[in-house]
Design a protein around this motif. Structure first.
Motif, PDB file in Angstrom:
ATOM      1  N   GLN A   1       0.849  -1.219  -0.014  1.00  0.00           N
ATOM      2  CA  GLN A   1       0.020  -0.054  -0.037  1.00  0.00           C
ATOM      3  C   GLN A   1       0.789   1.362   0.105  1.00  0.00           C
ATOM      4  O   GLN A   1       0.613   2.212  -0.377  1.00  0.00           O
TER       5      GLN A   1
ATOM      6  N   ASP B   1       2.320   1.898  -3.340  1.00  0.00           N
ATOM      7  CA  ASP B   1       1.308   1.881  -4.512  1.00  0.00           C
ATOM      8  C   ASP B   1       1.720   3.448  -5.454  1.00  0.00           C
ATOM      9  O   ASP B   1       1.478   4.424  -4.652  1.00  0.00           O
TER      10      ASP B   1
ATOM     11  N   ARG C   1      -0.191   5.045  -7.241  1.00  0.00           N
ATOM     12  CA  ARG C   1      -1.687   5.931  -7.293  1.00  0.00           C
ATOM     13  C   ARG C   1      -1.506   6.781  -5.935  1.00  0.00           C
ATOM     14  O   ARG C   1      -2.158   7.844  -6.017  1.00  0.00           O
ATOM     15  N   ARG C   2      -0.632   6.454  -4.942  1.00  0.00           N
ATOM     16  CA  ARG C   2      -0.586   7.329  -3.611  1.00  0.00           C
ATOM     17  C   ARG C   2       0.182   8.562  -4.302  1.00  0.00           C
ATOM     18  O   ARG C   2       1.452   8.359  -4.451  1.00  0.00           O
TER      19      ARG C   2
ATOM     20  N   ASP D   1       1.683  10.175  -1.992  1.00  0.00           N
ATOM     21  CA  ASP D   1       2.632   9.901  -0.766  1.00  0.00           C
ATOM     22  C   ASP D   1       3.179   8.857  -0.802  1.00  0.00           C
ATOM     23  O   ASP D   1       4.014   8.277   0.199  1.00  0.00           O
ATOM     24  N   ARG D   2       3.364   8.105  -1.922  1.00  0.00           N
ATOM     25  CA  ARG D   2       3.876   6.714  -1.879  1.00  0.00           C
ATOM     26  C   ARG D   2       5.467   6.865  -1.457  1.00  0.00           C
ATOM     27  O   ARG D   2       6.060   7.936  -1.578  1.00  0.00           O
TER      28      ARG D   2
END
Length: 121
Positions: A72, A75, A77-78, A80-81
């Motif tokens: 997660q 990811d 798409r985050r 703040d990945r």
């Protein structure tokens, strides 16, 4: 006694309960889940084996949660990945192990790989 970690399509069984010790007993280094008070070697073997299996099952389950969290956090798409290096630093892993855990977590979230360790990924 606790059951081994289930494989793909097997239902997950709960391990034997890990009884929490009172703070006073936990502070005594000789005290460990009252095993020191068991005199019968058969009973001692049975209870210590039960605890060993429960701890293994708990460690396996916790590792799966680590893998899902790593996936997660990585990811794309985050907004703040984190990178594998960032995850490795936070979890005190090597970067290569963090990459494996991210992949393992992705497999778990996709319904694949349940019951496998990240070394098998």
């Amino acid at each position: 006694m606790a059951e081994p970690t289930p494989r793909r399509n097997e239902p997950r069984l709960r391990p034997a309960p890990l009884l929490f010790e009172p703070a006073q007993a936990a502070s005594d280094p000789e005290h460990f889940f009252a095993l020191e008070s068991i005199d019968d070697p058969r009973e001692l073997l049975a209870r210590s084996t039960e605890l060993t299996q429960a701890f293994r099952a708990a460690a396996d389950r916790a590792m799966e949660f680590q893998a899902v969290a790593a996936a997660q956090l990585a990811d794309p798409r985050r907004f703040d990945r984190l990178t594998a290096a960032d995850i490795a630093e936070r979890a005190e892993w090597t970067e290569d192990y963090a990459k494996k855990m991210v992949e393992f977590g992705r497999d778990l979230m996709g319904g694949r790989g349940e019951g496998q360790s990240p070394d098998a990924v």
